[in-house]
Design a protein around this motif. Structure first.
Motif, PDB file in Angstrom:
ATOM      1  N   GLU A  72       0.832  -1.207   0.000  1.00 29.99           N
ATOM      2  CA  GLU A  72       0.000   0.000   0.000  1.00 29.99           C
ATOM      3  C   GLU A  72       0.871   1.262   0.000  1.00 29.99           C
ATOM      4  O   GLU A  72       0.606   2.201  -0.753  1.00 29.99           O
ATOM      5  CB  GLU A  72      -0.946  -0.002   1.214  1.00 29.99           C
ATOM      6  CG  GLU A  72      -1.757   1.279   1.251  1.00 29.99           C
ATOM      7  CD  GLU A  72      -3.010   1.202   2.111  1.00 29.99           C
ATOM      8  OE1 GLU A  72      -3.174   0.219   2.856  1.00 29.99           O
ATOM      9  OE2 GLU A  72      -3.816   2.144   2.009  1.00 29.99           O
ATOM     10  N   GLU A 129     -10.634  -3.770   1.546  1.00 29.00           N
ATOM     11  CA  GLU A 129      -9.812  -4.836   2.112  1.00 29.00           C
ATOM     12  C   GLU A 129     -10.631  -6.115   2.218  1.00 29.00           C
ATOM     13  O   GLU A 129     -11.654  -6.134   2.908  1.00 29.00           O
ATOM     14  CB  GLU A 129      -9.319  -4.395   3.499  1.00 29.00           C
ATOM     15  CG  GLU A 129      -8.055  -5.092   3.888  1.00 29.00           C
ATOM     16  CD  GLU A 129      -7.472  -4.541   5.186  1.00 29.00           C
ATOM     17  OE1 GLU A 129      -7.540  -3.320   5.423  1.00 29.00           O
ATOM     18  OE2 GLU A 129      -6.972  -5.376   5.960  1.00 29.00           O
ATOM     19  N   ARG A 171       0.684   3.968  -2.966  1.00 33.78           N
ATOM     20  CA  ARG A 171       0.254   5.357  -2.690  1.00 33.78           C
ATOM     21  C   ARG A 171       1.323   6.352  -3.137  1.00 33.78           C
ATOM     22  O   ARG A 171       1.019   7.433  -3.628  1.00 33.78           O
ATOM     23  CB  ARG A 171      -0.063   5.530  -1.210  1.00 33.78           C
ATOM     24  CG  ARG A 171      -1.241   4.672  -0.773  1.00 33.78           C
ATOM     25  CD  ARG A 171      -2.279   5.511  -0.062  1.00 33.78           C
ATOM     26  NE  ARG A 171      -3.412   4.706   0.369  1.00 33.78           N
ATOM     27  CZ  ARG A 171      -4.636   4.853  -0.107  1.00 33.78           C
ATOM     28  NH1 ARG A 171      -4.906   5.761  -1.029  1.00 33.78           N
ATOM     29  NH2 ARG A 171      -5.618   4.094   0.339  1.00 33.78           N
ATOM     30  N   PHE A 198      -7.531  -1.606  -4.722  1.00 32.93           N
ATOM     31  CA  PHE A 198      -7.726  -0.168  -4.945  1.00 32.93           C
ATOM     32  C   PHE A 198      -8.557  -0.005  -6.216  1.00 32.93           C
ATOM     33  O   PHE A 198      -8.280  -0.677  -7.223  1.00 32.93           O
ATOM     34  CB  PHE A 198      -6.378   0.540  -5.092  1.00 32.93           C
ATOM     35  CG  PHE A 198      -5.560   0.453  -3.837  1.00 32.93           C
ATOM     36  CD1 PHE A 198      -5.814   1.296  -2.767  1.00 32.93           C
ATOM     37  CD2 PHE A 198      -4.581  -0.526  -3.714  1.00 32.93           C
ATOM     38  CE1 PHE A 198      -5.089   1.185  -1.584  1.00 32.93           C
ATOM     39  CE2 PHE A 198      -3.846  -0.650  -2.531  1.00 32.93           C
ATOM     40  CZ  PHE A 198      -4.108   0.211  -1.467  1.00 32.93           C
ATOM     41  N   ARG A 248     -10.275   2.358  -1.423  1.00 35.07           N
ATOM     42  CA  ARG A 248      -9.542   1.199  -0.891  1.00 35.07           C
ATOM     43  C   ARG A 248     -10.535   0.168  -0.357  1.00 35.07           C
ATOM     44  O   ARG A 248     -11.507   0.539   0.317  1.00 35.07           O
ATOM     45  CB  ARG A 248      -8.658   1.688   0.256  1.00 35.07           C
ATOM     46  CG  ARG A 248      -7.848   0.638   0.944  1.00 35.07           C
ATOM     47  CD  ARG A 248      -7.204   1.271   2.167  1.00 35.07           C
ATOM     48  NE  ARG A 248      -6.205   0.415   2.771  1.00 35.07           N
ATOM     49  CZ  ARG A 248      -6.479  -0.544   3.630  1.00 35.07           C
ATOM     50  NH1 ARG A 248      -7.729  -0.817   3.980  1.00 35.07           N
ATOM     51  NH2 ARG A 248      -5.498  -1.271   4.147  1.00 35.07           N
TER      52      ARG A 248
END
Ligand SMILES: C[S@@+](CC[C@H](N)C(=O)[O-])C[C@H]1O[C@@H](n2cnc3c(N)ncnc32)[C@H](O)[C@@H]1O
Length: 268
Positions: A239, A257, A243, A264, A255
């Motif tokens: 991540e 999970e 980013r 993403f 985002r």
């Protein structure tokens, strides 16, 4: 580059049972890289086979019986997207580690990621593995065109036949997506759990692909553990790097999970 050495390199890789179906273009580009780095052809071939294992071979459960799979799918598809077809697709997706670990979240994965998007009539799936077998779970337009790319010729041949069986337009093609990223405009692009593999060959691949992919929405994901099951802070590292790469882009990024995958969703 010594073309004779490159020819011998390609021949040596294609002679191996595990890699005989890998796209020749891709082997040639690995050859140019590795022959320049190593003193002998033997060493370059050995390093390349290791790399091919890490980026592709390690995910596959041995040799796949594509012909008998197609017979099964033809039989099961008589009832479009029916339960039998889905059962067959799930069993087949279990042959590739990436799709296997997505099986427990299959229903929610596409509902959460795709259901609120505008109609999806064109899709590209980069470094697809067996992911197109999940098409029956995706909320796509009735006349969707689906374009899938991976380095394995036998896999993409199978996926072409699979898409014909379930009446999906488009094609699957064997190629190196780093060198030959498709540029045609689509509604949606998938690049699922591919970045760590692509970056093993070219560290700058991610940004190049994110910029080149011509899609309204991109679904990019990362594994949350290694193939061996270790977590090693992987999601946080992936991540942070992701980013950093997109920090200066004027894209909207959401985002998500899931138990086995960090996702993403980018709107360009
Ligand atoms: C981790 S798997 C992900 C498969 C699929 N996207 C999924 O999540 O179910 C990575 C896939 O990338 C493919 N691959 C690796 N390097 C590639 C390249 N340069 N071009 C196209 N495909 C590649 C491998 O063959 C493998 O199927």
């Amino acid at each position: 580059m010594d073309t004779n050495a490159l020819d011998q390199f390609v021949e040596a890789i294609l002679a191996s049972r595990k890699y005989k179906n890998v796209s020749q273009d891709f082997i040639e580009s690995l050859g140019s890289q590795e022959l320049a780095k190593h003193r002998s052809l033997k060493e370059a071939v050995k390093v390349t086979k290791n790399k091919l294992h890490q980026i592709g071979g390690a995910y596959l459960e041995g040799e796949i019986p594509y012909e008998s799979w197609l017979d099964e799918l033809r039989d099961a598809s008589q009832q479009q997207y029916g339960e039998r077809l889905r059962q067959s697709c799930m069993r087949m997706m279990a042959y590739h580690a990436s799709t296997r670990e997505r099986l427990p979240i299959l229903e929610q994965f596409y509902t959460i990621l795709l259901a609120d998007l505008p109609p999806i009539n064109t899709v590209i799936d980069l470094a697809c593995g067996l992911h197109p077998l999940a098409i029956p779970w995706m909320p796509l337009g009735e006349y969707v065109q689906y374009y899938a790319y991976d380095i394995y010729k036998d896999m993409t041949n199978f996926l072409n036949d699979f898409m014909a069986i379930i009446n999906i337009q488009g094609y699957a093609q064997s190629c190196d997506v780093i060198k030959s990223c498709p540029t045609h405009h689509v509604d949606l692009a998938f690049m699922l759990k591919a970045i760590p593999c692509l970056e093993q060959v070219d560290k700058s691949a991610t940004l190049h692909l994110l910029d080149t992919i011509n899609a309204d929405h991109l679904i990019i994901s990362f594994p949350v553990h290694s193939l061996g099951g270790r977590k090693k802070g992987m999601p946080a590292n992936y991540e942070a790097r992701f980013r950093e790469l997109v920090a200066h882009k004027n894209w909207s990024i959401e985002r998500f999970e899931f138990a086995s995958e960090l996702v993403f969703r980018i709107a360009k």
